[in-house]
Scaffold this active site. Structure first.
Site, PDB file in Angstrom:
ATOM      1  CG  LEU A  42     -19.781 -25.807  26.924  1.00  0.00           C
ATOM      2  CD1 LEU A  42     -20.744 -26.975  26.847  1.00  0.00           C
ATOM      3  CD2 LEU A  42     -20.466 -24.598  27.479  1.00  0.00           C
TER       4      LEU A  42
ATOM      5  CE  LYS B  80      -9.596 -26.288  26.103  1.00  0.00           C
ATOM      6  NZ  LYS B  80      -8.635 -27.129  26.685  1.00  0.00           N
TER       7      LYS B  80
ATOM      8  NE  ARG C 123      -7.769 -18.150  39.415  1.00  0.00           N
ATOM      9  CZ  ARG C 123      -8.003 -17.508  40.545  1.00  0.00           C
ATOM     10  NH1 ARG C 123      -9.205 -17.508  41.057  1.00  0.00           N
ATOM     11  NH2 ARG C 123      -7.046 -16.894  41.196  1.00  0.00           N
TER      12      ARG C 123
ATOM     13  CB  VAL D 260     -15.111 -14.387  38.197  1.00  0.00           C
ATOM     14  CG1 VAL D 260     -15.017 -14.970  36.813  1.00  0.00           C
ATOM     15  CG2 VAL D 260     -14.970 -15.464  39.257  1.00  0.00           C
TER      16      VAL D 260
ATOM     17  CG  ASP E 292     -32.514 -28.278  28.390  1.00  0.00           C
ATOM     18  OD1 ASP E 292     -32.034 -29.102  27.582  1.00  0.00           O
ATOM     19  OD2 ASP E 292     -33.159 -28.620  29.390  1.00  0.00           O
ATOM     20  CG  HIS E 293     -27.242 -29.899  25.208  1.00  0.00           C
ATOM     21  ND1 HIS E 293     -27.259 -30.272  26.525  1.00  0.00           N
ATOM     22  CD2 HIS E 293     -26.991 -31.027  24.504  1.00  0.00           C
ATOM     23  CE1 HIS E 293     -27.024 -31.568  26.608  1.00  0.00           C
ATOM     24  NE2 HIS E 293     -26.860 -32.056  25.401  1.00  0.00           N
TER      25      HIS E 293
ATOM     26  CE  LYS F   3     -29.263 -33.513  22.374  1.00  0.00           C
ATOM     27  NZ  LYS F   3     -27.987 -34.044  21.959  1.00  0.00           N
TER      28      LYS F   3
ATOM     29  CD  GLU G 137     -25.711 -39.715  29.000  1.00  0.00           C
ATOM     30  OE1 GLU G 137     -24.666 -39.302  28.479  1.00  0.00           O
ATOM     31  OE2 GLU G 137     -26.169 -39.270  30.065  1.00  0.00           O
TER      32      GLU G 137
ATOM     33  CG  HIS H  37     -31.303 -32.394  29.365  1.00  0.00           C
ATOM     34  ND1 HIS H  37     -31.007 -31.095  29.044  1.00  0.00           N
ATOM     35  CD2 HIS H  37     -30.128 -32.935  29.779  1.00  0.00           C
ATOM     36  CE1 HIS H  37     -29.707 -30.879  29.236  1.00  0.00           C
ATOM     37  NE2 HIS H  37     -29.163 -31.982  29.696  1.00  0.00           N
TER      38      HIS H  37
HETATM   39  C1  BG6 Z   1     -25.632 -33.133  29.891  1.00  0.00           C
HETATM   40  C2  BG6 Z   1     -25.351 -33.940  31.113  1.00  0.00           C
HETATM   41  O1  BG6 Z   1     -26.515 -32.084  30.181  1.00  0.00           O
HETATM   42  O2  BG6 Z   1     -26.214 -33.964  28.896  1.00  0.00           O
HETATM   43  C3  BG6 Z   1     -24.461 -35.135  30.798  1.00  0.00           C
HETATM   44  O3  BG6 Z   1     -24.713 -33.129  32.085  1.00  0.00           O
HETATM   45  C4  BG6 Z   1     -25.050 -35.947  29.673  1.00  0.00           C
HETATM   46  O4  BG6 Z   1     -24.268 -35.955  31.950  1.00  0.00           O
HETATM   47  C5  BG6 Z   1     -25.387 -35.042  28.499  1.00  0.00           C
HETATM   48  O5  BG6 Z   1     -24.093 -36.915  29.293  1.00  0.00           O
HETATM   49  C6  BG6 Z   1     -26.106 -35.806  27.407  1.00  0.00           C
HETATM   50  O6  BG6 Z   1     -26.206 -34.991  26.280  1.00  0.00           O
HETATM   51  P1  BG6 Z   1     -26.162 -35.579  24.818  1.00  0.00           P
HETATM   52  O7  BG6 Z   1     -26.396 -34.422  23.925  1.00  0.00           O
HETATM   53  O8  BG6 Z   1     -24.821 -36.229  24.655  1.00  0.00           O
HETATM   54  O9  BG6 Z   1     -27.256 -36.606  24.777  1.00  0.00           O
END
Ligand code: BG6
Length: 495
Positions: free
Chosen positions: A17, A19, A46, A86, A177-178, A182, A216, A240
């Protein structure tokens, strides 16, 4: 440019993540001037790396952003590596010394962001040590950024939250929560609250159903070890998807501020019906991909992927129906589906509007001489890979006579604009530097999401399904289509 001042300590600094997402995002902020002279990064993990090696790795991760050699050198010179266990208190003392040195060297005013980009079982011990070893100071700010998964069910999430809250107040905890970073997820609020045409109709009088698809095309890749314990329900729905449901369903906030939005999201999540286990089985279906082929490419089944049990019962697909018991949404199903190894990568939301009360064109004949029904108006919000929205309407077909035809108003960003829009992690990192938690998950939201998901999980754990039940490269098991057919709906999935 508005320069931010902080020291980042990234736990899991050698990981994937860091990187793939964190270093490139930090570089984008650096390039824009949000980070300049007064920042430093300590990477810890580590492994025994030198600063020079770490900086080389960092430079490698930003190669695709085409920095000049000087830029890459200057940026990476702010990175320091500290090998770290840790669980070992002494290691935190070393970390503290390095933090103090960098704080003085870069004049960071005691501002500190701790980024936990590692397995959640270590979160508790890390935060406890940050306190007991007095790494946290009274100068500047101390903020904690945490990656998912936040627990594996309600009880473990609660426990984890208690441990973290013993050290950090909620306002300083940034649960990533990425998806909330977006562009088009953030645009949901603009579409809803800046357009009277939509907000006035955003309810059960005008909306028939809502469809949320997170498809996906990739399989589980090398994450079998993690995914076997998670499955699609915990990997995607608990976080998500429920966050998106909350953004779509919430009441308009009185102001567009963190506290107001959060309060409305929590209320929306609380209005989602908590099913009995029997109802959960009726309203949620799961799938697992088998061997399949798409465009001449062959894919192995999930059970043949690395680190996956050959009899695995883990779901790689979920579809389900949420019902929201409040005045606005009563009777409107929110259908969701997500899965791996589907036909294509595509995240989108369809708002399917009700039909006009009377179809005065009911004698319309289509080109084949068949009577036609009016297709519903659909507002589609495209999250990725294209970003934008479209609206399908009905118009008159040009020519003699009177035949209606669907018209699509399509607004999607060109690839160029999308390419320039900030990456989710870049936005979220900047939000955390600004202390703005709007686009993060708060504890009340996380807790309610787990309550909803735990019921489905428990119901599933008591029953088994014949897996695999969909071919890699398809759009999931038949049961996902039956779920809508039962209510006389179909998934709307146009190019
Ligand atoms: C992550 C999941 O939170 O979101 C992955 O752990 C998933 O399994 C990914 O592939 C999808 O994110 P994005 O931004 O590629 O749609």
């Amino acid at each position: 440019m508005n320069e931010k001042i902080a020291l980042f300590t990234i736990f899991g600094g050698t990981g994937d993540l860091a990187k793939r997402k964190l270093y490139p995002s930090l570089f984008r902020l650096y390039r824009k001037g949000n980070l300049a002279e007064h920042f430093a990064v300590i990477g810890t993990a580590r492994r025994d790396w030198s600063d020079d090696h770490y900086r080389e790795i960092v430079r490698d991760t930003i190669k695709d952003l085409n920095p000049t050699t000087e830029e890459a050198e200057a940026f990476s010179s702010h990175f320091y590596y500290q090998s770290h266990n840790v669980n070992d208190s002494e290691h935190y003392d070393t970390l503290k010394k390095l933090s103090d040195t960098l704080n003085d060297k870069y004049k960071l005013g005691g501002n500190h962001i701790y980024y936990l980009a590692m397995a959640p079982q270590f979160f508790g011990t890390i935060v406890q040590h940050l306190k007991s070893q007095e790494i946290l100071t009274d100068n500047g700010f101390d903020r904690l950024v945490i990656e998912k998964p936040f627990g594996s069910d309600y009880d473990s999430a609660y426990q984890l939250n208690e441990e973290i809250r013993a050290v950090f107040p909620e306002k300083d905890i940034f649960r990533i929560d990425h998806y909330l970073g977006k562009e088009m997820i953030q645009n949901i609020s603009a579409i809803r609250f800046a357009n009277n045409i939509f907000e006035s109709q955003w309810n059960n009088r005008y909306i028939d159903n809502v469809q949320i698809t997170f498809a996906e095309s990739l399989g589980v890749e090398d994450r079998g070890g993690y995914y076997e314990h998670s499955g699609a329900l915990k990997d995607m729905v608990q976080n998500h998807i429920l966050q998106v449901v909350a953004l779509l369903a919430m009441e308009p906030p009185v102001a567009f501020s963190e506290a107001e939005i959060r309060a409305e999201k929590v209320k929306a999540l609380q209005a989602i019906r908590l099913y009995s286990e029997k109802e959960a089985l009726e309203n949620f279906v799961r799938g697992q991909y088998g061997h399949g082929k798409l465009e001449e490419q062959e894919f192995v089944s999930y059970r043949e992927e690395p680190n996956v049990d050959e009899h695995s019962q883990t779901e790689t697909f979920v579809a389900g129906k949420f019902l929201i018991d409040n005045f606005r949404w009563s009777g409107v199903p929110f259908y969701i589906r997500t899965g791996k190894r589907l036909t294509e990568k595509g995240t989108r939301i369809n708002i399917v509007f009700k039909q006009v009360p009377v179809n005065v064109f009911k004698d319309d004949i289509d080109k084949c001489g068949e009577k036609t029904d009016l297709p519903p108006n659909v507002l589609t919000i495209y999250i990725q890979p294209t970003e934008g929205f479209s609206m399908t309407l009905n118009g008159k077909e040009i020519g003699q006579g009177f035949t209606t035809t669907p018209v699509k108003l399509d607004y999607r960003h060109s690839a160029e604009t999308t390419g320039n829009s900030p990456e989710a992690y870049e936005k979220l990192l900047l939000d955390s530097l600004n202390g703005d938690g709007t686009n993060f998950s708060h504890w009340d939201e996380v807790a309610q999401s787990w309550r909803i998901v735990d019921i489905i999980r428990h119901a599933w754990d008591k029953t088994s399904v014949e897996f695999p039940n969909y071919a890699a490269g398809s759009m999931g098991p038949d049961a996902a289509f039956d779920l809508l057919a039962r209510d006389n709906f179909t998934w709307d999935w146009q190019p």
